[in-house]
Design a protein around this motif. Structure first.
Motif, mmCIF file in Angstrom:
data_model
loop_
_atom_site.group_PDB
_atom_site.id
_atom_site.type_symbol
_atom_site.label_atom_id
_atom_site.label_comp_id
_atom_site.label_asym_id
_atom_site.label_seq_id
_atom_site.Cartn_x
_atom_site.Cartn_y
_atom_site.Cartn_z
ATOM 1 N N ASP A 123 0.843 -1.200 0.000
ATOM 2 C CA ASP A 123 0.000 0.000 0.000
ATOM 3 C C ASP A 123 0.876 1.247 0.000
ATOM 4 O OD1 ASP A 123 -2.248 -1.544 0.032
ATOM 5 O OD2 ASP A 123 -2.739 -1.209 2.139
ATOM 6 N N THR A 124 1.884 1.253 0.882
ATOM 7 C CA THR A 124 2.834 2.357 0.963
ATOM 8 C C THR A 124 4.239 1.789 1.096
ATOM 9 O OG1 THR A 124 1.227 3.811 2.045
ATOM 10 C CG2 THR A 124 3.546 4.432 2.226
ATOM 11 N N PHE A 171 0.292 -4.077 5.457
ATOM 12 C CA PHE A 171 0.310 -4.074 3.989
ATOM 13 C C PHE A 171 1.281 -3.040 3.425
ATOM 14 C CE2 PHE A 171 -4.027 -5.372 5.269
ATOM 15 C CZ PHE A 171 -3.941 -6.711 4.916
ATOM 16 N N ASP A 172 2.064 -2.389 4.295
ATOM 17 C CA ASP A 172 3.141 -1.519 3.840
ATOM 18 C C ASP A 172 4.426 -2.342 3.762
ATOM 19 O OD1 ASP A 172 1.326 0.530 3.921
ATOM 20 O OD2 ASP A 172 2.215 1.568 5.637
#
Length: 275
Positions: A123-124, A171-172
């Motif tokens: 995500d990031t 999710f990073d």
């Protein structure tokens, strides 16, 4: 550092060498008895070990470590200038080629694929590096943002890093340039990543470091000898390959962003001409 690889050692000496190699950053705080107990050998075996690997005693080995790890930037630069002589261009190019070749022998293709997958799916993407590595931080952020990746750079040092770390979520992924000892900043980053189950892609020239045990993927970059001027040529090659692999993995979405960039440049070329 792998100071023992060129020596023929007995089984006990191999055990000692392996232990020291894995705990190189803590050797300064150990005694011969600590090493003997950890390796299940006698203190006499440890005492004899130093001469077997080319040192007078444990004290001289520690002194050698200190000279390699604590060499000043001025000393490193002066040594490299002296080594390359009055016409450094060709010797430096040869040194860069050597670093690239050494990188290729130690860089895991599996880890490279894992790294690119982590970046593509994140995500990031958070990126950390300090010193000369900040150039790489800026480069990877600049390039990946063109592919519509959400990239956030972490403060290189001090309390400001906490302002960045609070924005790391599941999710990073974190990309870390680890070209130094396991600094307090790195310890904090790795600790928070572990607690939040966030993978770290480690780009490093360290063959032995606590960081390697905590990273999801490791990209080895040869930068030259510890006590000489360090090159970032192999690191740049890894970063550029990683960037292209992310672009390939994102496919049409990445290319569309590049086309959008080109369209904007054309549309406003008269107001903001390319320099």
């Amino acid at each position: 550092m792998q100071p023992f690889e060129t020596h023929e050692l007995t089984k006990n000496q191999q055990r000692i060498a392996n232990y020291i190699s894995k705990n190189i950053e803590n050797v300064a705080f150990l005694t011969e008895k600590d090493i003997a107990d950890a390796c299940l050998v006698s203190s006499a075996s440890v005492s004899r070990f130093w001469e077997a690997v080319g040192f007078k005693n444990f004290k001289s080995f520690k002194r050698s470590l200190r000279e390699q790890y604590l060499s000043t930037p001025a000393a490193k630069t002066e040594k490299t200038i002296h080594k390359f002589g009055q016409h450094p261009f060709l010797p430096m190019m040869e040194a860069h080629i050597h670093n690239l070749e050494k990188t290729l022998t130690r860089l895991s293709e599996t880890d490279f694929r894992s790294s690119s997958s982590l970046l593509i799916e994140a995500d990031t993407i958070h990126v950390y590096g300090n010193g000369a590595a900040q150039f790489m931080v800026d480069l990877i952020a600049f390039r990946l943002r063109r592919f519509d990746c959400n990239v956030h750079t972490l403060a290189p040092s001090g309390h400001e890093i906490f302002e960045d770390l609070i924005h790391i979520h599941p999710f990073d992924v974190i990309v870390v340039f680890g070209f130094m000892d396991f600094s307090p900043e790195l310890q904090v980053i790795f600790d928070i990543a572990q607690k939040r189950k966030i993978p770290i892609v480690l780009i490093t020239d360290r063959l032995i470091s606590p960081m390697r045990e905590k990273a999801a993927a490791i990209l080895y970059s040869e930068r030259g000898e510890n006590n000489e001027f360090h090159s970032l040529v192999s690191t740049l090659a890894i970063v550029e390959a990683l960037i292209l692999e992310v672009c390939r993995g994102k496919g049409a979405s990445a290319i569309s962003k590049l086309k959008e960039l080109q369209d904007l440049r054309k549309q406003y070329a008269s107001k903001l001409p390319k320099q």
